[in-house]
Structure formats: structure tokens, C-alpha cells
Design an enzyme around this catalytic site. Structure first.
Site, PDB file in Angstrom:
ATOM      1  N   GLY A  51      47.380 -30.322  65.835  1.00  0.00           N
ATOM      2  CA  GLY A  51      48.490 -29.738  65.613  1.00  0.00           C
ATOM      3  C   GLY A  51      48.769 -28.552  66.132  1.00  0.00           C
ATOM      4  N   TRP A  53      50.677 -27.927  68.983  1.00  0.00           N
ATOM      5  CA  TRP A  53      52.138 -27.935  69.312  1.00  0.00           C
ATOM      6  C   TRP A  53      52.823 -27.939  68.383  1.00  0.00           C
ATOM      7  CZ3 TRP A  53      52.896 -31.442  74.301  1.00  0.00           C
ATOM      8  CH2 TRP A  53      52.292 -31.040  75.224  1.00  0.00           C
ATOM      9  N   ASP A  71      50.877 -39.293  64.461  1.00  0.00           N
ATOM     10  CA  ASP A  71      49.312 -39.576  64.928  1.00  0.00           C
ATOM     11  C   ASP A  71      48.639 -40.598  64.420  1.00  0.00           C
ATOM     12  OD1 ASP A  71      47.535 -37.491  67.044  1.00  0.00           O
ATOM     13  OD2 ASP A  71      46.587 -39.188  65.859  1.00  0.00           O
ATOM     14  N   ASP A  91      51.087 -45.297  64.320  1.00  0.00           N
ATOM     15  CA  ASP A  91      51.109 -45.535  65.817  1.00  0.00           C
ATOM     16  C   ASP A  91      52.505 -45.340  66.370  1.00  0.00           C
ATOM     17  OD1 ASP A  91      51.251 -46.709  68.149  1.00  0.00           O
ATOM     18  OD2 ASP A  91      49.246 -47.939  67.813  1.00  0.00           O
ATOM     19  N   ASP A 113      51.687 -35.149  74.209  1.00  0.00           N
ATOM     20  CA  ASP A 113      50.353 -34.585  74.861  1.00  0.00           C
ATOM     21  C   ASP A 113      49.553 -35.983  74.674  1.00  0.00           C
ATOM     22  OD1 ASP A 113      48.734 -32.852  75.676  1.00  0.00           O
ATOM     23  OD2 ASP A 113      48.061 -31.997  73.732  1.00  0.00           O
ATOM     24  N   LYS A 153      52.135 -35.531  78.758  1.00  0.00           N
ATOM     25  CA  LYS A 153      51.053 -35.441  79.659  1.00  0.00           C
ATOM     26  C   LYS A 153      50.800 -36.476  80.608  1.00  0.00           C
ATOM     27  CE  LYS A 153      46.733 -35.059  77.711  1.00  0.00           C
ATOM     28  NZ  LYS A 153      46.036 -34.332  76.745  1.00  0.00           N
TER      29      LYS A 153
HETATM   30  C1  SAM Z   1      45.251 -34.516  73.114  1.00  0.00           C
HETATM   31  S1  SAM Z   1      45.498 -34.911  71.498  1.00  0.00           S
HETATM   32  C2  SAM Z   1      46.916 -33.742  71.002  1.00  0.00           C
HETATM   33  C3  SAM Z   1      46.660 -32.466  70.745  1.00  0.00           C
HETATM   34  C4  SAM Z   1      47.898 -31.778  70.337  1.00  0.00           C
HETATM   35  N1  SAM Z   1      49.093 -31.565  71.262  1.00  0.00           N
HETATM   36  C5  SAM Z   1      47.619 -30.321  69.696  1.00  0.00           C
HETATM   37  O1  SAM Z   1      48.204 -29.317  70.342  1.00  0.00           O
HETATM   38  O2  SAM Z   1      46.737 -29.948  68.817  1.00  0.00           O
HETATM   39  C6  SAM Z   1      46.216 -36.244  71.613  1.00  0.00           C
HETATM   40  C7  SAM Z   1      46.451 -37.151  70.304  1.00  0.00           C
HETATM   41  O3  SAM Z   1      47.251 -38.302  70.758  1.00  0.00           O
HETATM   42  C8  SAM Z   1      46.832 -39.354  69.573  1.00  0.00           C
HETATM   43  N2  SAM Z   1      47.305 -40.730  70.012  1.00  0.00           N
HETATM   44  C9  SAM Z   1      46.926 -41.602  70.922  1.00  0.00           C
HETATM   45  N3  SAM Z   1      47.596 -42.555  71.038  1.00  0.00           N
HETATM   46  C10 SAM Z   1      48.400 -42.574  69.924  1.00  0.00           C
HETATM   47  C11 SAM Z   1      49.438 -43.581  69.508  1.00  0.00           C
HETATM   48  N4  SAM Z   1      49.597 -44.862  69.881  1.00  0.00           N
HETATM   49  N5  SAM Z   1      50.107 -43.336  68.346  1.00  0.00           N
HETATM   50  C12 SAM Z   1      49.798 -42.113  67.883  1.00  0.00           C
HETATM   51  N6  SAM Z   1      49.002 -41.151  68.382  1.00  0.00           N
HETATM   52  C13 SAM Z   1      48.406 -41.202  69.323  1.00  0.00           C
HETATM   53  C14 SAM Z   1      45.394 -39.272  69.268  1.00  0.00           C
HETATM   54  O4  SAM Z   1      45.071 -39.668  68.274  1.00  0.00           O
HETATM   55  C15 SAM Z   1      45.205 -37.765  69.575  1.00  0.00           C
HETATM   56  O5  SAM Z   1      45.040 -36.965  68.318  1.00  0.00           O
END
Ligand code: SAM
Length: 198
Positions: A51, A53, A71, A91, A113, A153
Site C-alpha cells: 500500500g 502507492w 488486492d 480480484d 502496479d 506497470k
Molecule cells: C507489486 S505489488 C503492489 C505494490 C504496491 N504498489 C505498493 O506500493 O505497495 C502487486 C500486487 O498485485 C496484486 N495482484 C495481482 N493480481 C491481482 C488481481 N487479479 N486482483 C487484485 N490484485 C492482484 C498482488 O497480490 C500484489 O499484492
């Protein structure tokens, strides 16, 4: 990438600034350069966990704005007390109606992201990444208001470049940025779309 924590300059800086992840400096650089977020904005952050962002966005949009984080991971309780923040364990591809997020209007800004689970097999990872990016572009008509801004991203590949070239027409401005805090070995970069033409 992934959960591998490199204890570099940005990791230490994030700790000192009370951010939950170093990735905050990627969004900060994007926002300083392209002016994505404004006070009062309604923002959605796809794959927000843990979190950082959300923390950054919450400050920029202020009291009159709201940021919604989604998430698949369990809700981060560190964020639930912030007045202009709402976080959901869902999701993003299973949201059929914006009312599930307690909002009435489409979002001013969509941030993503997200990354697929990587395997280390480069071509497979690139394919999965591009599939994810394509699916997120597919969600824009539902989530992003006409004129809104978008950050996503992307992992670089020739196919990704070809795909993105086609999406350019969806926005008035379309830019790519590899933030300074992204490790130089990483193939990730960010696409910044401004003024969505619905
Ligand atoms: C790199 S992390 C994000 C970090 C965040 N931007 C931060 O600054 O703290 C990517 C996230 O995308 C989530 N994610 C991937 N596919 C997803 C989906 N279909 N629905 C919701 N979240 C998803 C993953 O669970 C992961 O926590």
C-alpha cells in the site's frame, strides 16, 4: 522483483519516510513528471498491497479525494484508519459493478502496479505479463472516466511494445518511464496515459 527485498537506498528511505514499500518512489517520480493525481480525485489502485502507492495518493488527493485499493491479499490494516482510503480484498477481474467498491462514478485515475507470479522463465513471464496488461486495458471502459489518467506497470518485450503502440490512440498523451528507483536489471517500465478517450 517479487517479494525479494533489496536493502538499498530506496528501501532505507521508505522505512525512514514511513512508507510500507519502496515502490512509492516509482509513483512519486511518475506523478512529479506527468502530474497524474490532483486534490479531490477519485482514484483506484489495482493490486495495491502492501500500500505505499495508497499512502502517497492519499496525501496528494487530500480530504476531498478518495483512493480505493483492491488486492487479492488480505486487507492491510495499517491503511484502514486513513479517512480518504478504502481497501478491498478482491480480484480486480471479478468486479462486475462499481457499486461493489461503494462508488457511484467512474474513477479519475486508474493505477496498476500489478505483476503476475513470475516463474523465472523469461518468455513465459513476458507472455503472462502482457496478458495481464491486456486484461487491465480491457477494464478501462468500466473503471476510467473519459478524460481520466492511467498508470500501468509493464514488463518489456517486443510483443508488449507492439501491443502498446496500438493502445496509444486511447489517450491524448501516452508516455513511457523507467523510474530511477527501478533496479537497472529489471525489465519493468511504466506506461502513463493522460486524458482517456472513452
Ligand atoms: C507489486 S505489488 C503492489 C505494490 C504496491 N504498489 C505498493 O506500493 O505497495 C502487486 C500486487 O498485485 C496484486 N495482484 C495481482 N493480481 C491481482 C488481481 N487479479 N486482483 C487484485 N490484485 C492482484 C498482488 O497480490 C500484489 O499484492
Amino acid at each position: 522483483m517479487g517479494n525479494f527485498k533489496v536493502k538499498d537506498h530506496y528501501f532505507e528511505k521508505a522505512k525512514k519516510d514511513n512508507y510500507v514499500a519502496r515502490s512509492v518512489y516509482k509513483l512519486e517520480e511518475i506523478d512529479q513528471q506527468y502530474k497524474i493525481l490532483k486534490p479531490g480525485n477519485l482514484v483506484v489502485d489495482f493490486g495495491y498491497f502492501p500500500g505505499s502507492w495508497i499512502q502517497y495518493t492519499s496525501k496528494v488527493i487530500g480530504d476531498t479525494g478518495r483512493v480505493v485499493g483492491i488486492d487479492i491479499q488480505e486487507v492491510n490494516k495499517k491503511l484502514t484508519g486513513i479517512p480518504n482510503v478504502r481497501v478491498y480484498q478482491k480480484d480486480i477481474f471479478n468486479i462486475s459493478n462499481l457499486s461493489e467498491l461503494d462508488v457511484k462514478d467512474q474513477f479519475d485515475v486508474v493505477l496498476s502496479d500489478m505483476a503476475p507470479n513470475t516463474t523465472g522463465m523469461q518468455t513465459l513471464d513476458q507472455i503472462r505479463s502482457l496478458n495481464l496488461v491486456e486484461s487491465v486495458f480491457g477494464l478501462l471502459p468500466k473503471f476510467l472516466r473519459p478524460g481520466g489518467n492511467f498508470v500501468i506497470k509493464v514488463f518489456d518485450s517486443q510483443d508488449a511494445q507492439n501491443y502498446l503502440k496500438e493502445q496509444k490512440k486511447l489517450f491524448n498523451e501516452f508516455n513511457y518511464l523507467k523510474p530511477k528507483s527501478t533496479r537497472s536489471v529489471s525489465k519493468e517500465f511504466f506506461v502513463i496515459g493522460k486524458h482517456f478517450k472513452a
